[in-house]
Design a protein around this motif. Structure first.
Motif, PDB file in Angstrom:
ATOM      1  N   ALA A 300       0.737  -1.213  -0.061  1.00 55.88           N
ATOM      2  CA  ALA A 300       0.080   0.079  -0.249  1.00 55.88           C
ATOM      3  C   ALA A 300       0.888   1.381   0.031  1.00 55.88           C
ATOM      4  CB  ALA A 300      -1.065   0.000   1.325  1.00 55.88           C
ATOM      5  N   MET A 301       2.245   1.077   0.173  1.00 60.13           N
ATOM      6  CA  MET A 301       2.946   2.323   0.468  1.00 60.13           C
ATOM      7  C   MET A 301       3.126   3.015  -1.159  1.00 60.13           C
ATOM      8  SD  MET A 301       5.929   1.040   2.879  1.00 60.13           S
ATOM      9  CE  MET A 301       7.050   2.312   2.690  1.00 60.13           C
ATOM     10  N   PRO A 302       3.000   4.216  -1.083  1.00 60.93           N
ATOM     11  CA  PRO A 302       3.201   4.850  -2.590  1.00 60.93           C
ATOM     12  C   PRO A 302       4.752   4.818  -3.160  1.00 60.93           C
ATOM     13  CG  PRO A 302       2.879   6.786  -0.871  1.00 60.93           C
ATOM     14  CD  PRO A 302       2.503   5.157  -0.292  1.00 60.93           C
ATOM     15  N   ASP A 303       5.357   4.787  -1.947  1.00 57.92           N
ATOM     16  CA  ASP A 303       6.768   4.914  -2.406  1.00 57.92           C
ATOM     17  C   ASP A 303       7.497   3.578  -2.637  1.00 57.92           C
ATOM     18  OD1 ASP A 303       6.946   7.675  -2.192  1.00 57.92           O
ATOM     19  OD2 ASP A 303       7.281   7.431   0.166  1.00 57.92           O
ATOM     20  N   PRO A 304       8.583   3.423  -3.522  1.00 58.23           N
ATOM     21  CA  PRO A 304       9.195   2.093  -3.709  1.00 58.23           C
ATOM     22  C   PRO A 304       9.570   1.441  -2.322  1.00 58.23           C
ATOM     23  CG  PRO A 304       9.920   3.623  -5.445  1.00 58.23           C
ATOM     24  CD  PRO A 304       9.227   4.541  -4.211  1.00 58.23           C
ATOM     25  N   ALA A 305       9.449   0.331  -2.374  1.00 60.58           N
ATOM     26  CA  ALA A 305       9.712  -0.538  -0.752  1.00 60.58           C
ATOM     27  C   ALA A 305      10.300  -2.120  -1.250  1.00 60.58           C
ATOM     28  CB  ALA A 305       8.781  -0.314   0.173  1.00 60.58           C
ATOM     29  N   ASN A 318       7.137  -4.212  -3.403  1.00 63.18           N
ATOM     30  CA  ASN A 318       5.916  -3.423  -3.709  1.00 63.18           C
ATOM     31  C   ASN A 318       5.530  -3.224  -5.144  1.00 63.18           C
ATOM     32  OD1 ASN A 318       7.038  -1.187  -3.894  1.00 63.18           O
ATOM     33  ND2 ASN A 318       6.036  -0.186  -2.275  1.00 63.18           N
ATOM     34  N   GLY A 319       4.751  -2.949  -5.751  1.00 61.10           N
ATOM     35  CA  GLY A 319       4.575  -2.617  -7.416  1.00 61.10           C
ATOM     36  C   GLY A 319       5.410  -1.828  -7.554  1.00 61.10           C
ATOM     37  N   ASP A 393      12.391   7.561  -1.282  1.00 61.94           N
ATOM     38  CA  ASP A 393      11.613   8.839  -1.118  1.00 61.94           C
ATOM     39  C   ASP A 393      12.122   9.580  -2.403  1.00 61.94           C
ATOM     40  OD1 ASP A 393      10.279   8.513   1.225  1.00 61.94           O
ATOM     41  OD2 ASP A 393      11.925   9.196   2.258  1.00 61.94           O
ATOM     42  N   ASP A 394      11.250   9.828  -3.391  1.00 63.97           N
ATOM     43  CA  ASP A 394      11.438  10.725  -4.685  1.00 63.97           C
ATOM     44  C   ASP A 394      11.605  12.285  -4.082  1.00 63.97           C
ATOM     45  OD1 ASP A 394      11.659  12.034  -6.912  1.00 63.97           O
ATOM     46  OD2 ASP A 394       9.997  10.996  -7.883  1.00 63.97           O
TER      47      ASP A 394
END
Length: 642
Positions: A300-305, A318-319, A393-394
């Protein structure tokens, strides 16, 4: 009499603890003789499959087929072999009400008498229901049955295999399992018991004692609960399920007879193993739920993990991270992170042996963007390092903003220093030699002071306006004006004006229009040496205003950047001509506030044309209440009147 003696011989052997397989052979041979057949076969059911238990030698296929048909039909079955003319009769073997096998006899068509076959089938059922003896020969079978129960860490599967093993080991004809949940008991599984009868049994007062007994209890058919769920021929053995000092529930098995001391010991061990299997299944379920929760959080995290174990092997991706690193999370699980992310620094941070947290900035993707990679250790409750998680984090916008701020400080320092230097020089000259210089030099000095003071004022106004339009839409003060007449006011030696002969009335904010025209004309005269054409064309509902120069032109790839903040700062002409790089940005925002659009058309070596449109009629804004009117004082602070 011979038939009764054979049956009595089997029963005596059963009570004496004779070998069950020998007793089954005796039952079969007695059945063949009593029925008048030539050969016979006794089969049982093991895990749903038909297994031969005893035979009189080579058995024709028709005999086995008839035995299987009898099990399926749960009644006496007759068959005739069309080739040999042999007749076969088979009777199902039951333990209580459940079919557990069949006994089949083959012989001459006219010589078989199946009347007594039922007696021998019942005798076979008694033998097959016999509790296994505690001996060396029974240990492998007992261990194998226990292994099957706990093979899968799934509660439903364990309960099904519980009754499979109970049937195999103890000859259990039926039973049910009650598990404790929320200070109550729930029937989790049952077999060989009618659902409605079991439901009625739960309302019997003695049912609670049966499923909450702290020790093993054995009850015959006279017990009210047993009477509800049996046909009167079974005994109920209630076994508490206890694991790690916690009571999980109760399993009740229906047996053909009361277990002896050795049987009770086996049943107790069996119940303990079932309890451990159920507890393991519950722990496995909780672990799986926590894994699912962790996976849900990561995905569910929007950032790459990326999550790896202590050995640097993928656990979860994650996606967003999968798309960035071109890896498929499902297929990469368990694989080493080395060589999979395309960035040795990130791979080393995830797979490193120093177990230290870290943070680093990297450029990833195409086109590259700036990311802050943060790696943190994952600890168990005991403090053991279980793995690591990396979150990206972008920070591209953050870095661009920082660069814009740095450029702004540098340019504003340069732009402010130029007029201040001129002003300071002329002021000092006038102070020292004001009475000595002639009138012409004094006039030049004062003109230079006025010009550079205006330049400073415009710089400050541009900065304040840019700050204001960044936070909110500029407020419009509309009035009808003659746009053709306004453009005529800008006519000069270098600026030519093309306009309709008559008036061109437009609802517009005059100060904002003047600011747009001033920036566009200033750019045109600054970057070209020839004449500049200021033109207005009536387009019906809109008017189009354009400023055309004959300068060096602009590269087409740079045109979209012209109307962004500070984009001029990197151009070589910036330092030669001066400027903050915010003029065209302000023009665009003001034109958009007026309901129009601004664009540029340019050819290298030919010149540039900046044009914008504004509607003739603007929507009239309702006057604001006095307590909502905003104003900006001399210090640039927004005030609200009350």
């Amino acid at each position: 009499m011979a038939q009764l003696e054979r049956l009595q011989q089997v029963l005596r052997g059963l009570s004496a603890g004779a070998d069950p397989m020998r007793l089954l052979s005796d039952v079969l041979s007695g059945a063949v003789a009593a029925v008048g057949g030539r050969n016979g076969l006794l089969v049982g059911l093991a895990d749903g499959a038909v297994v031969p238990l005893a035979s009189t030698g080579a058995i024709p296929a028709t005999v086995q087929e008839t035995a299987e048909a009898s099990i399926e039909a749960t009644r006496l079955v007759r068959k005739r072999d069309p080739g040999s003319g042999m007749q076969v009769v088979a009777e199902p073997v039951r333990i209580g009400t459940r079919v557990v096998g069949a006994i089949a006899v083959g012989g001459d068509f006219a010589g078989l008498d199946p009347v007594t076959l039922l007696l021998f089938a019942d005798a076979a059922g008694l033998v097959m229901a016999r509790t296994p003896s505690v001996s060396t020969a029974s240990v492998p079978e007992f261990l194998d049955a226990l292994a099957r129960v706990g093979h899968d860490l799934d509660r439903s599967t364990i309960l099904v295999r519980l009754f499979d093993a109970a049937e195999r080991l103890f000859g259990a004809t039926a039973g049910f399992c009650a598990l404790y949940e929320d200070e109550g008991a729930r029937i989790a599984h049952f077999r060989g018991v009618d659902r409605e009868q079991l439901r009625r049994a739960t309302h019997v007062p003695e049912f609670k004692d049966l499923v909450t007994s702290a020790t093993m209890r054995v009850d015959d058919a006279s017990h009210p609960v047993v009477a509800h769920i049996t046909d009167g021929a079974e005994w109920a053995v209630s076994l508490p399920l206890v694991a790690g000092g916690t009571r999980l529930g109760q399993v009740v098995l229906l047996l053909g007879h009361a277990p002896d001391a050795a049987g009770r010991a086996l049943l107790t061990g069996f119940a303990n193993h079932v309890a451990l299997s159920l507890r393991s299944a519950e722990l496995h379920r909780r672990i799986r739920e926590r894994d699912d929760q962790l996976a849900a959080v990561v995905h569910a995290m929007p950032d790459p993990a990326v999550v790896v174990d202590e050995g640097g092997r993928f656990l979860m991706i994650n996606g967003t991270a999968g798309e960035m690193f071109h890896v498929a999370g499902t297929f990469e699980q368990g694989q080493s992170v080395a060589g999979r992310l395309g960035n040795p620094l990130l791979e080393a941070m995830l797979a490193g042996d120093d177990h230290r947290d870290g943070q680093v900035e990297v450029a990833l993707g195409a086109p590259p963007r700036a990311y802050r990679a943060t790696v943190r250790r994952i600890h168990s409750a005991e403090g053991k390092v279980l793995g690591r998680i990396m979150v990206l984090d972008d920070i591209t916008t953050e870095r661009e903003t920082a660069q814009i701020k740095a450029d702004l400080v540098a340019v504003m320092g340069h732009e402010l220093r130029t007029p201040l230097t001129i002003i300071k020089g002329y002021v000092r000259t006038l102070l020292r030699k004001g009475s000595e210089i002639d009138e012409r030099a004094r006039s030049m000095a004062l003109t230079a002071l006025d010009t550079n003071t205006d330049r400073l004022e415009r710089l400050i106004e541009d900065l304040l306006l840019m700050s204001a339009i960044e936070t909110s839409r500029p407020r419009l003060h509309l009035e009808p004006i003659d746009l053709a007449g306004v453009l005529s006011e800008h006519k000069s030696d270098r600026v030519q004006v093309r306009r309709p002969r008559g008036e061109l009335i437009v609802q517009v904010d005059r100060p904002k229009l003047d600011q747009v025209l001033a920036h566009l004309l200033d750019n045109a005269t600054k970057y070209s040496e020839g004449p500049v054409v200021l033109e207005v064309v009536d387009k019906g509902e809109d008017v189009e205003v354009s400023v055309t120069d004959s300068g060096p032109g602009i590269f087409s790839g740079d045109i979209p950047l012209l109307f962004e903040r500070f984009q001029q700062l990197d151009g070589s002409s910036t330092r030669a001509q001066g400027g903050t790089g915010i003029g065209l940005y302000i023009c665009r925002r003001l034109v958009e506030a007026l309901g129009g659009r601004l664009w540029c058309e340019s050819r290298l070596g030919v010149g540039s044309r900046f044009a914008f449109t504004i509607p003739k009629d603007q929507p009239t804004e309702d006057p604001l209440p006095i307590d909502e009117i905003e104003s900006v004082d001399d210090e640039g602070v927004t005030r609200v009147g009350m």
